[in-house]
Design a protein around this motif. Structure first.
Motif, short mmCIF file in Angstrom:
data_model
loop_
_atom_site.label_atom_id
_atom_site.label_comp_id
_atom_site.label_asym_id
_atom_site.label_seq_id
_atom_site.Cartn_x
_atom_site.Cartn_y
_atom_site.Cartn_z
N TYR A 116 0.84 -1.21 0.00
CA TYR A 116 0.00 0.00 0.00
C TYR A 116 0.87 1.25 0.00
CZ TYR A 116 -3.37 3.39 1.97
OH TYR A 116 -4.18 4.49 2.23
N CYS A 118 3.75 1.72 -1.07
CA CYS A 118 4.59 1.86 -2.26
C CYS A 118 3.77 1.86 -3.55
CB CYS A 118 5.60 0.73 -2.34
SG CYS A 118 6.75 0.64 -0.98
N GLY A 119 2.48 1.61 -3.45
CA GLY A 119 1.68 1.39 -4.64
C GLY A 119 1.00 2.62 -5.19
N HIS A 120 0.09 2.38 -6.14
CA HIS A 120 -0.47 3.49 -6.91
C HIS A 120 -1.37 4.39 -6.08
CE1 HIS A 120 -4.11 0.93 -7.21
NE2 HIS A 120 -4.74 2.03 -7.52
N ARG A 123 -0.41 8.07 -5.12
CA ARG A 123 -0.52 9.24 -5.99
C ARG A 123 -1.60 10.19 -5.50
NH1 ARG A 123 -4.56 9.14 -9.90
NH2 ARG A 123 -3.25 10.37 -11.29
N HIS A 124 -2.42 9.74 -4.53
CA HIS A 124 -3.49 10.56 -3.98
C HIS A 124 -3.02 11.24 -2.69
CE1 HIS A 124 -6.15 8.79 -6.92
NE2 HIS A 124 -5.95 7.58 -6.43
N ARG A 128 -1.64 9.67 0.94
CA ARG A 128 -0.20 9.65 1.25
C ARG A 128 0.18 10.63 2.36
NH1 ARG A 128 0.02 12.45 -3.87
NH2 ARG A 128 0.78 14.60 -3.61
#
Length: 262
Positions: A116, A118-120, A123-124, A128
């Protein structure tokens, strides 16, 4: 069982009720937040649960840093340099900072949490903002150094100490249950920030999956001997409800394996 459990308060912040409940709160008013690390001791064995944040991160995020949580473990007779096992309930900034201050420790984490972080979804900004990138990359380095142990499902890495997966607040969140002389005590971490989140069925505002947050409340109840055995992750009432380790540690460290104060 002979496990002793300590909560050590290392930071705080002023906040208001609407900040702590999804949907706000109709009776808005002050509702400060405390920050803790926890330690479990059974004879010579010490398990540290979460590692707090640094003074630099406190300044960056507007938190009041009362004491270094790692150095303060010495108040409990715990040498951080000798600790061999640290449970990371999740990788938010206030639970994984200072990991590098435990030179001998292996870190116990759910793999879903590292994915989680390190994942996409990172980008939010809304998701983050609870992570510090240097903490995340530091745990990746620990993994490359073979010092991260990943767990899935309910596991018992040490006799009488269980790790429970739940998710919700963060994708790979876990909490800890500990067998003590008074029964099964649950260190909820951020499964419930305050007693009131759990008691009212209203989750905290930082959420990855609201349904899993609500399921997490049920998991806490199932793992604890009673509701009075559940310890929320950020509630100042913890320091009022449990006895201080000693008179000179009043307001700093309490014993959670002992019964709550009347």
């Amino acid at each position: 069982m002979t496990h002793e459990i300590y909560a050590l308060r290392y930071a705080r912040r002023d906040a208001r009720r609407h900040q702590h409940f999804i949907g706000g709160d109709p009776h808005d008013g002050p509702m400060p937040m405390d920050y803790f690390v926890w330690a479990i001791r059974d004879g010579a064995r010490v398990i540290v649960v979460d590692t707090g944040f640094t003074a630099a991160v406190a300044r960056k995020r507007g938190r009041e840093h009362l004491r270094c949580p790692v150095e303060s473990l010495a108040l409990l007779g715990i040498d951080a340099a000798a600790v061999t096992d640290v449970v990371l309930t999740h990788l938010h900034y206030d639970h994984v900072g200072n990991f590098d201050r435990f030179p001998q420790a292996n870190f116990h984490l759910r793999e879903a949490e590292l994915h989680y972080a390190c994942g996409h979804f990172m980008r939010h900004k809304q998701l983050r903002h609870s992570f510090e990138v240097e903490d995340v990359t530091g745990i990746i380095r620990m993994n490359y150094a073979e010092r991260v142990l990943f767990h899935e499902g309910v596991v018992e890495p040490w006799p009488g100490i269980r790790l429970h997966p739940t998710g919700g607040h963060s994708a790979g969140l876990q909490f800890v249950s500990v067998a003590t002389a008074r029964g099964s005590v649950v260190l909820a971490s951020d499964v419930t920030h305050f007693y009131e989140n759990l008691e009212s069925g209203r989750p905290y505002t930082t959420a990855f999956h609201v349904g899993e947050m609500l399921d997490g409340f049920d998991r806490l109840r199932a793992a604890a001997s009673s509701p009075a055995h559940i310890i929320p992750g950020h509630d100042p009432l913890v320091m009022q409800r449990y006895p201080a380790v000693s008179p000179d540690l009043e307001g700093i460290a309490v014993r959670l394996d002992l019964a709550p104060l009347a």
